[in-house]
Design a protein around this motif. Structure first.
Motif, short mmCIF file in Angstrom:
data_model
loop_
_atom_site.label_atom_id
_atom_site.label_comp_id
_atom_site.label_asym_id
_atom_site.label_seq_id
_atom_site.Cartn_x
_atom_site.Cartn_y
_atom_site.Cartn_z
N LYS A 193 0.76 -1.23 -0.04
CA LYS A 193 0.01 -0.04 -0.05
C LYS A 193 0.80 1.22 0.04
CE LYS A 193 -3.57 2.39 2.47
NZ LYS A 193 -4.65 2.44 3.70
N ASP A 194 0.65 2.16 -1.09
CA ASP A 194 1.37 3.30 -0.98
C ASP A 194 2.91 3.19 -1.39
OD1 ASP A 194 -0.80 4.75 -1.12
OD2 ASP A 194 -0.98 5.02 0.98
N ARG A 195 3.41 1.96 -1.38
CA ARG A 195 4.90 1.95 -1.41
C ARG A 195 5.31 2.10 -2.95
NH1 ARG A 195 6.72 -1.56 2.57
NH2 ARG A 195 8.72 -0.78 2.10
N LEU A 196 4.45 2.18 -3.93
CA LEU A 196 4.97 2.81 -5.20
C LEU A 196 4.70 4.27 -5.41
CD1 LEU A 196 4.37 -0.72 -7.27
CD2 LEU A 196 6.48 0.27 -5.86
N LYS A 197 4.05 4.74 -4.61
CA LYS A 197 3.49 5.99 -4.66
C LYS A 197 4.56 7.22 -5.33
CE LYS A 197 0.54 9.42 -2.57
NZ LYS A 197 -0.29 9.97 -1.19
N GLY A 198 4.24 7.90 -6.31
CA GLY A 198 5.34 8.79 -6.81
C GLY A 198 6.05 8.05 -8.08
N LYS A 199 5.84 6.80 -7.98
CA LYS A 199 6.78 6.27 -9.19
C LYS A 199 5.85 6.15 -10.48
CE LYS A 199 9.94 4.28 -6.57
NZ LYS A 199 11.36 4.67 -6.61
N LYS A 200 6.34 6.77 -11.71
CA LYS A 200 5.94 7.03 -13.01
C LYS A 200 6.28 5.84 -13.80
CE LYS A 200 5.44 11.92 -11.98
NZ LYS A 200 3.94 12.01 -11.72
N LEU A 201 5.60 4.92 -14.30
CA LEU A 201 5.78 3.99 -15.23
C LEU A 201 5.47 4.06 -16.63
CD1 LEU A 201 5.06 1.27 -12.42
CD2 LEU A 201 6.99 2.56 -12.70
N ALA A 202 5.96 3.28 -17.46
CA ALA A 202 5.28 3.00 -18.84
C ALA A 202 5.58 1.62 -19.04
CB ALA A 202 6.31 3.77 -19.99
N ILE A 203 4.35 1.08 -19.87
CA ILE A 203 4.61 -0.19 -20.29
C ILE A 203 4.38 -0.42 -21.68
CG2 ILE A 203 2.98 -2.33 -20.00
CD1 ILE A 203 1.84 -1.47 -17.26
N ILE A 204 5.33 -1.32 -22.17
CA ILE A 204 5.30 -1.39 -23.78
C ILE A 204 5.26 -2.90 -23.82
CG2 ILE A 204 7.05 -1.10 -25.56
CD1 ILE A 204 8.35 1.02 -24.02
N GLU A 205 4.54 -3.25 -24.92
CA GLU A 205 4.41 -4.68 -25.44
C GLU A 205 4.70 -4.58 -26.89
OE1 GLU A 205 1.67 -7.40 -23.84
OE2 GLU A 205 0.28 -5.69 -23.23
N THR A 206 5.40 -5.75 -27.45
CA THR A 206 5.96 -5.67 -28.71
C THR A 206 4.83 -6.74 -29.67
OG1 THR A 206 7.41 -7.43 -28.20
CG2 THR A 206 8.24 -5.13 -28.35
N SER A 207 3.77 -7.03 -28.98
CA SER A 207 3.03 -8.01 -29.94
C SER A 207 1.49 -7.61 -29.14
CB SER A 207 3.34 -9.36 -29.98
OG SER A 207 3.55 -10.08 -28.70
N GLU A 208 0.60 -8.45 -29.56
CA GLU A 208 -0.77 -8.46 -29.13
C GLU A 208 -0.82 -8.39 -27.60
OE1 GLU A 208 -5.25 -10.83 -29.01
OE2 GLU A 208 -3.18 -11.77 -30.23
#
Length: 208
Positions: free
Chosen positions: A52-67
């Motif tokens: 809980k809230d341990r990742l607060k402030g972390k800005k993430l991007a998720i990338i997939e190379t197929s479906e």
């Protein structure tokens, strides 16, 4: 006839012994599977409390190379821990090495003009806000033919923290140790999610 009877009796005993050993092994296997399911359920139940809230402030991007297959599940757990998914991106086709290099450079350097040029080619689907800087990239490997390891390694070369993740259905890689990069299997399980969340939580220790 007496010898044949002894032989048959011996074979029957061996058969019954093997059958009993098989039954016991199957029972042990079922017990192990049942225990694993119970452990998975328990981990899912306490995940929200532990992170809980341990990742607060972390800005993430998720990338997939197929479906896309597992993005939604990953997003759910990371947002539950307080992370912000700045954007998700899916490449519509396998991109050649030069194209991957260009995409990684544009994303790592937050090149708005370059991003617009790539987006206009129609090779990717994008959802989110590109202008916001990203703390960590999550590259999802959906199949064995994608160039995800190449892409993840390129992000690491730009000193960007990156997690290369894959589901249990995809054959395991054996990547060399690369600074700023973690490789996580079974991201479709709660154990994989725990490993990913722990890496993100501690990624400030990596060089930026």
């Amino acid at each position: 006839m007496e010898q044949q009877k002894k032989t048959i009796d011996s074979l029957e005993k061996d058969f019954n012994r093997i059958k009993e050993e098989k039954r016991l092994k199957e029972q042990q296997l079922q017990e192990t599977k049942s225990r694993k399911i119970d452990e998975q359920k328990f981990l899912e139940q306490i995940y929200g409390q532990l992170f809980k809230d341990r990742l607060k402030g972390k800005k993430l991007a998720i990338i997939e190379t197929s479906e896309p297959k597992v993005t939604e599940n990953i997003t759910h757990y990371l947002e539950m821990a307080g992370a912000e998914i700045v954007y998700t991106m899916s490449l519509k086709q396998n991109v050649l090495s030069d194209g991957l290099d260009n995409i990684v450079q544009v994303l790592a350097e937050e090149d708005q003009e370059g991003f617009n040029a790539i987006k206009d080619t129609g090779i990717l689907e994008f959802c989110g806000i590109y202008e916001v800087p990203v703390d960590l990239f999550i590259v999802i490997r959906n199949d064995e033919n994608s160039n995800t390891l190449t892409m993840a390694s390129k992000f690491a070369e730009f000193k960007k923290a990156v997690a290369l993740v894959q589901s249990s259905e995809v054959k395991r890689l054996d990547p060399k140790q690369i600074k700023n990069l973690v490789y996580i299997e079974d991201i479709d399980s709660i154990i994989g999610i725990y490993r990913l969340a722990s890496f993100i939580m501690n990624q400030n220790g990596f060089s930026q």
